[in-house]
Structure formats: structure tokens, C-alpha cells
Design a protein around this motif. Structure first.
Motif, mmCIF file in Angstrom:
data_model
loop_
_atom_site.group_PDB
_atom_site.id
_atom_site.type_symbol
_atom_site.label_atom_id
_atom_site.label_comp_id
_atom_site.label_asym_id
_atom_site.label_seq_id
_atom_site.Cartn_x
_atom_site.Cartn_y
_atom_site.Cartn_z
ATOM 1 N N SER A 99 0.799 -1.231 0.141
ATOM 2 C CA SER A 99 0.070 -0.108 0.051
ATOM 3 C C SER A 99 0.861 1.145 -0.090
ATOM 4 C CB SER A 99 -0.969 0.039 1.159
ATOM 5 O OG SER A 99 -0.328 0.207 2.559
ATOM 6 N N LEU A 100 0.304 2.396 -0.224
ATOM 7 C CA LEU A 100 1.110 3.716 -0.136
ATOM 8 C C LEU A 100 1.381 4.084 1.292
ATOM 9 C CD1 LEU A 100 -0.956 6.038 -2.638
ATOM 10 C CD2 LEU A 100 1.524 5.583 -2.655
ATOM 11 N N ASP A 101 0.495 3.425 2.214
ATOM 12 C CA ASP A 101 0.918 3.567 3.636
ATOM 13 C C ASP A 101 2.281 2.873 4.114
ATOM 14 O OD1 ASP A 101 -1.379 5.126 3.739
ATOM 15 O OD2 ASP A 101 -2.212 3.788 5.264
ATOM 16 N N ASP A 102 2.419 1.677 3.378
ATOM 17 C CA ASP A 102 3.841 1.229 3.614
ATOM 18 C C ASP A 102 4.915 1.901 2.979
ATOM 19 O OD1 ASP A 102 3.461 -1.617 5.043
ATOM 20 O OD2 ASP A 102 1.663 -1.248 4.043
ATOM 21 N N VAL A 103 4.576 2.634 1.773
ATOM 22 C CA VAL A 103 5.756 3.291 1.237
ATOM 23 C C VAL A 103 6.094 4.420 2.228
ATOM 24 C CG1 VAL A 103 5.995 4.815 -0.863
ATOM 25 C CG2 VAL A 103 4.859 2.775 -1.163
ATOM 26 N N ALA A 104 5.131 5.212 2.645
ATOM 27 C CA ALA A 104 5.339 6.022 3.711
ATOM 28 C C ALA A 104 6.551 5.519 4.714
ATOM 29 C CB ALA A 104 4.179 6.848 4.251
ATOM 30 N N LEU A 105 5.968 4.399 5.328
ATOM 31 C CA LEU A 105 6.835 3.790 6.341
ATOM 32 C C LEU A 105 8.153 3.597 5.893
ATOM 33 C CD1 LEU A 105 4.309 1.397 8.032
ATOM 34 C CD2 LEU A 105 4.574 3.897 8.481
ATOM 35 N N TYR A 106 8.380 3.212 4.523
ATOM 36 C CA TYR A 106 9.709 2.705 4.191
ATOM 37 C C TYR A 106 10.631 3.812 3.807
ATOM 38 C CZ TYR A 106 12.927 0.437 0.675
ATOM 39 O OH TYR A 106 13.940 0.006 0.251
ATOM 40 N N GLU A 107 9.945 4.902 3.244
ATOM 41 C CA GLU A 107 10.807 6.198 3.053
ATOM 42 C C GLU A 107 10.973 6.778 4.415
ATOM 43 O OE1 GLU A 107 12.631 9.173 1.052
ATOM 44 O OE2 GLU A 107 11.736 7.213 0.561
ATOM 45 N N LEU A 108 10.163 6.819 5.456
ATOM 46 C CA LEU A 108 10.544 7.410 6.857
ATOM 47 C C LEU A 108 11.606 6.653 7.205
ATOM 48 C CD1 LEU A 108 10.071 9.342 9.153
ATOM 49 C CD2 LEU A 108 8.547 7.671 10.263
ATOM 50 N N ALA A 109 11.595 5.344 7.137
ATOM 51 C CA ALA A 109 12.800 4.520 7.569
ATOM 52 C C ALA A 109 14.272 4.968 6.898
ATOM 53 C CB ALA A 109 12.781 3.247 7.452
ATOM 54 N N ASN A 110 14.115 5.166 5.319
ATOM 55 C CA ASN A 110 15.215 5.654 4.748
ATOM 56 C C ASN A 110 15.852 6.992 5.143
ATOM 57 O OD1 ASN A 110 16.089 4.092 2.330
ATOM 58 N ND2 ASN A 110 13.966 3.989 2.180
ATOM 59 N N ARG A 111 14.800 8.048 5.574
ATOM 60 C CA ARG A 111 15.191 9.229 6.156
ATOM 61 C C ARG A 111 15.792 9.080 7.595
ATOM 62 N NH1 ARG A 111 13.103 13.915 3.774
ATOM 63 N NH2 ARG A 111 12.440 13.188 1.767
ATOM 64 N N LEU A 112 15.602 8.261 8.374
ATOM 65 C CA LEU A 112 16.103 7.915 9.712
ATOM 66 C C LEU A 112 17.242 7.202 9.607
ATOM 67 C CD1 LEU A 112 12.991 7.041 11.846
ATOM 68 C CD2 LEU A 112 14.286 9.207 11.554
ATOM 69 N N VAL A 113 17.708 6.603 8.293
ATOM 70 C CA VAL A 113 18.975 6.108 8.117
ATOM 71 C C VAL A 113 20.137 7.023 7.832
ATOM 72 C CG1 VAL A 113 20.225 4.739 6.484
ATOM 73 C CG2 VAL A 113 18.272 3.933 7.175
ATOM 74 N N GLY A 114 19.698 8.290 7.734
ATOM 75 C CA GLY A 114 20.736 9.437 7.458
ATOM 76 C C GLY A 114 22.004 9.329 7.880
ATOM 77 N N PRO A 115 22.011 9.303 9.524
ATOM 78 C CA PRO A 115 23.357 9.489 10.056
ATOM 79 C C PRO A 115 24.201 8.238 9.486
ATOM 80 C CG PRO A 115 21.816 10.105 11.584
ATOM 81 C CD PRO A 115 21.002 9.427 10.602
ATOM 82 N N ILE A 116 23.784 7.210 9.252
ATOM 83 C CA ILE A 116 24.562 5.794 8.975
ATOM 84 C C ILE A 116 24.487 5.967 7.133
ATOM 85 C CG2 ILE A 116 24.645 3.329 8.808
ATOM 86 C CD1 ILE A 116 25.389 4.726 11.477
ATOM 87 N N GLY A 117 23.493 6.265 6.561
ATOM 88 C CA GLY A 117 23.383 6.329 5.096
ATOM 89 C C GLY A 117 24.472 7.184 4.521
ATOM 90 N N LEU A 118 25.049 8.216 5.361
ATOM 91 C CA LEU A 118 25.774 9.013 4.724
ATOM 92 C C LEU A 118 27.259 8.698 4.766
ATOM 93 C CD1 LEU A 118 23.849 12.212 6.305
ATOM 94 C CD2 LEU A 118 23.919 11.284 3.774
#
Length: 478
Positions: free
Chosen positions: A254-273
Motif C-alpha cells: 500500500s501507499l501507507d507502507d511506502v510512507a513507512l519505508y521512506e521514513l525509515a530511509n530518512r532516519l538512516v541518514g546518520p549511517i547512510g551518509l
């Protein structure tokens, strides 16, 4: 015992890398933290369906960003040290900027012309075409911002790059909050904040770099840039298809799960960088010292230290994410905690990938990155799709861990054959894969707090024992 002199050239090299990595990483972590905190605030005013729509539209915009890169920024970095004089250098970067500006304008124009069918593909509704048009119009400015950052990196001005990174994050997120919270928009507030913020950030970067890129574009320089950069351009375009994981999630869940997935990607910031810092800082400095016999040892030292530090940080952030997300995000977004661990370790694996293959860059054999991009996408989507059907959205992140690990092995095999660099890649990947699986399992329930603390302590000890990062060597050389 090795005696180290403060005037030793290799100490200067290590200090420069350490200083630049530290400075740039701190700026990226600061920018990522700003974005993460802003998103946690913004989602209180934007329902998952609207945020998921915004994320789904970015599937199209990532195509513009990746397709317009062409690998020219990395090529300009590689050839800048070989320029005979300042005029030749300005011509090199003017050619790179002009080409990227034209490519960005053409691709953005195509998105605007076909906005309705593209919006229907990404979100399931043509009604979102207006939002897509505004986002597409802002992409050339974001692309020029990246290109101007490359020019600063070539001059070793990481202090200014760091400031621009933080400034861009502040502009975009503060304007988004204004449009969403103060003006009262939802989807369009997210769009306008991004568009206006990118425009202002590009204007500042252009003012800082103007006198160093004010040159005459050259056909000869363009041929040279394309010859070096096209494999990287292919890698970026192929890698761009990774964002279709949002479309896969929307179609199967669903689109709701897309939102959860993207929020997780945003919170990865300190490590993803971490992987961004490796790419942005290591490239220009290692290129300048490509022929030094000390370079392999320095790369090994930082490889061990970097993977150790970020793998442990990824584990810590993953294990305590459930409490943080429960405290900071609305109930509708609490499922993000299950998705976060795999994405954390995926980011570390991707950073390891670039460090393991940097010997290929030194040898100017960038074709390896086109192959790794195809390999990563093929494995990532195949494993992610299979696990999505069994585990839900967290399975997508585990698929990307598998893809990044496989490409790291391939990049290292090729780079070692070309450059002779020997790195503990097998040990690093064992630590990363084990961390992703353990952290995902611990976050699923989640485990009791004491059990997670014990897991973090055990994982830290094992990681340091396996990778042996040699902190004493770093301290001595610093």
C-alpha cells in the motif's frame, strides 16, 4: 614499536583524509539529522497516504537526477589534478556544468510534458501530475548544486562543501515546515518546500564557485569527460531503478507502507551518509596520491576503522529505534522500526562497496561500476521481492543488503587485480550481514531492553575483534 614523526608525509596524508572525512561526515550527519527531525515533525501534519504519494513521485525524479549526471562530476574530479593551468581547469568544469545543465533541462522537460501518465504510473492517479511538474522543474537546480560541490571538492574545500550541505538541508526542511505547517498544505507543501529550497541552495553554491567555473566549454574536454564518466553514468542510471522498490511496495502492499519505508530511509541518514563521505572525500585525496606506495596501507587502515565504527553505530541505532520512533512519530508510523535495521546495514555495505573498489578508480577502469550497478539491482530486487512476500516491507531492505554485499565482493576482486590493494572485505561483510539479521530480529518483537543492550555489547566486541581497526595507529598518525 613504530616511531612516528609529525613531519612524516604519510602522517600529513592520513591527517588530511581523517580531517576531511570527519568534517564532511559531520556535515552529512548534521544535514541528515535535520532532515530526519524535520520529517518526524512534518508527518504529524501529513497522513501516510499523502506522504507516500510524495515519495512515490520521487521515483520519477530520481530518474531525472541519475540520468542527468552522466558520470561527469567524478570524471572532472579525476582529471582536475592533471590540468596544466587555471584556464584549462576552468574550461574542464565549465564543460561539466554546461553539459549537466542541458541534460537536466531536457530530462525535466520530458517529465513535465508526460507528467500525467508518469504520475499515474508512480501513484495510480493523474491528479498528482501538478505536484510532479513542480518537482521536475526544480531538478536542474539540484543537479547544478551537486556539480558545483564537485568543483569545491576538486579544490579540497571540504569546509565549504560541508557548509553548503547543511545550508541546503536547512533551507529545504525549514521551507517545507512553513508550507506544510504554517500555510496548511499537505502534498503541495512538501513539493514547494523542496522546489524553493533547491533553487536557493543552488544560487548560493553558484555564487561561491562562479570565478572557478567561468570558462569556455570545450569539445575536447567533453570527449575526455564522457570517456571516463560514461560507466559511472550507467551505474547511476541503473542504480536509479532501485527507487522502483517504492513502486513494488505500493503495488504489493500500500501507499501507507511506502510512507513507512521512506521514513525509515530518512532516519538512516546518520549511517547512510557513510558511503557518501567515502565517495566524496576519498576520491579526490586518493587520486592525488594514486602513485604513492603508502596509499594501500592508508586505505586499509581507514577501511577497517570506518566499517567498525559505522557497523556498531548501525546496530546501536537499530536496537533502540522502537523507543525513539514510538516517542517521536504518530502511531500510524510506528511500523518503521521493523524496516529500519536492514536499511541501516545496507548503507554501511554500500559504503564498503566503494572503498573496496577504489583501486579500480585509480586504474581508470570505471567500467566495474556499471557491472556492479546491474548486479546490485538484479540481486536486490530478486531477493527483496521474495522476502517482501514473506516478511513484508522489512524484506526489501534485506534484499538490498544482499545486493550490496555481492557487488562489494565483485568490486574488490576486480580492484585487487588492477591495483593490488588488499582489504579485509570478507570479514567486513560477515559483520555487516550478521548485524542486519540480528538487528532485524531484535526489532521485530522488539526484544526486551536488557537483551538488546547485551546484543549491542557482544556485537561491538566481535566486530572489533574481527576487523581489528587499529585505533592506536590512527591515534599515532593523527
Amino acid at each position: 614499536m613504530i616511531s612516528v614523526s609529525a613531519d612524516d608525509p604519510k602522517i600529513s596524508f592520513v591527517r588530511r583524509i581523517a580531517g576531511r572525512v570527519s568534517l564532511y561526515t559531520l556535515s552529512l550527519v548534521a544535514a541528515g539529522s535535520i532532515r530526519g527531525l524535520a520529517v518526524l515533525f512534518i508527518v504529524r501534519f501529513v497522513p501516510p497516504a499523502a506522504y507516500g504519494t510524495y515519495v512515490a513521485l520521487w521515483v520519477i525524479l530520481f530518474g531525472v537526477q541519475s540520468g542527468g549526471d552522466l558520470g561527469l562530476g567524478a570524471a572532472a574530479l579525476r582529471y582536475a589534478p592533471e590540468c596544466a593551468d587555471e584556464e584549462e581547469r576552468r574550461s574542464l568544469f565549465a564543460t561539466m556544468l554546461t553539459t549537466r545543465a542541458v541534460a537536466g533541462a531536457v530530462l525535466s522537460g520530458l517529465v513535465i510534458v508526460f507528467s500525467e501518465p508518469l504520475a499515474r504510473f508512480a501513484t495510480g492517479s493523474e491528479g498528482n501530475a501538478r505536484a510532479l511538474v513542480f518537482l521536475a522543474a526544480s531538478r536542474p537546480f539540484a543537479m547544478l548544486f551537486d556539480a558545483l560541490s564537485d568543483e569545491l571538492r576538486a579544490r579540497d574545500r571540504m569546509d565549504r562543501v560541508a557548509l553548503l550541505v547543511v545550508l541546503g538541508a536547512v533551507l529545504v526542511q525549514s521551507l517545507t515546515i512553513v508550507f506544510v505547517v504554517v500555510v496548511g498544505q499537505r502534498l503541495m507543501g512538501l513539493v514547494w518546500g523542496r522546489a524553493v529550497g533547491d533553487l536557493l541552495a543552488c544560487a548560493v553554491a553558484f555564487a561561491v564557485c562562479f570565478r572557478f567555473v567561468r570558462g569556455r566549454p570545450s569539445r575536447a574536454e567533453l570527449v575526455k569527460l564522457v570517456r571516463f564518466g560514461w560507466p559511472l553514468g550507467v551505474m547511476y542510471v541503473v542504480g536509479m531503478t532501485r527507487v522502483l522498490d517504492r513502486t513494488m511496495i505500493r503495488s504489493l502492499v500500500s501507499l501507507d507502507d511506502v510512507a513507512l519505508y521512506e521514513l525509515a530511509n530518512r532516519l538512516v541518514g546518520p549511517i547512510g551518509l557513510s558511503n557518501v563521505a567515502l565517495a566524496k572525500v576519498f576520491e579526490p585525496l586518493v587520486y592525488r596520491h594514486a602513485t604513492s606506495h603508502e596509499t594501500p596501507g592508508h586505505v586499509d587502515l581507514f577501511f577497517r576503522s570506518y566499517v567498525s565504527a559505522f557497523a556498531v553505530a548501525a546496530m546501536a541505532l537499530s536496537l533502540f529505534a522502537p523507543e525513539a520512533i514510538t516517542l517521536l512519530a504518530p502511531v500510524a508510523y510506528h511500523g518503521t522500526a521493523r524496516i529500519l535495521p536492514a536499511l541501516m546495514f545496507c548503507a554501511v555495505a554500500e559504503g564498503t562497496n566503494h572503498a573496496a573498489g577504489i583501486g579500480a578508480d585509480i586504474a581508470k577502469r570505471t567500467g566495474v561500476w556499471a557491472v556492479t550497478a546491474v548486479l546490485s539491482i538484479t540481486i536486490g530486487f530478486s531477493v527483496g521481492w521474495a522476502l517482501l512476500l514473506r516478511l513484508g516491507t522489512p524484506g526489501v531492505g534485506l534484499g538490498w543488503v544482499a545486493g550490496a554485499s555481492a557487488t562489494t565482493v565483485y568490486a574488490y576482486i576486480v580492484a585487487r587485480r588492477l591495483s593490488g590493494f588488499v582489504l579485509p572485505v570478507a570479514s567486513a561483510l560477515a559483520v555487516i550481514i550478521a548485524g542486519a539479521l540480528l538487528a532485524t530480529a531484535a526489532a521485530w518483537s522488539p526484544w526486551p531492553l536488557l537483551a538488546r543492550v547485551a546484543l549491542l555489547a557482544a556485537y561491538t566486541l566481535v566486530t572489533l575483534r574481527v576487523l581489528r581497526p587499529r585505533w592506536s595507529s590512527l591515534k599515532a598518525m593523527w
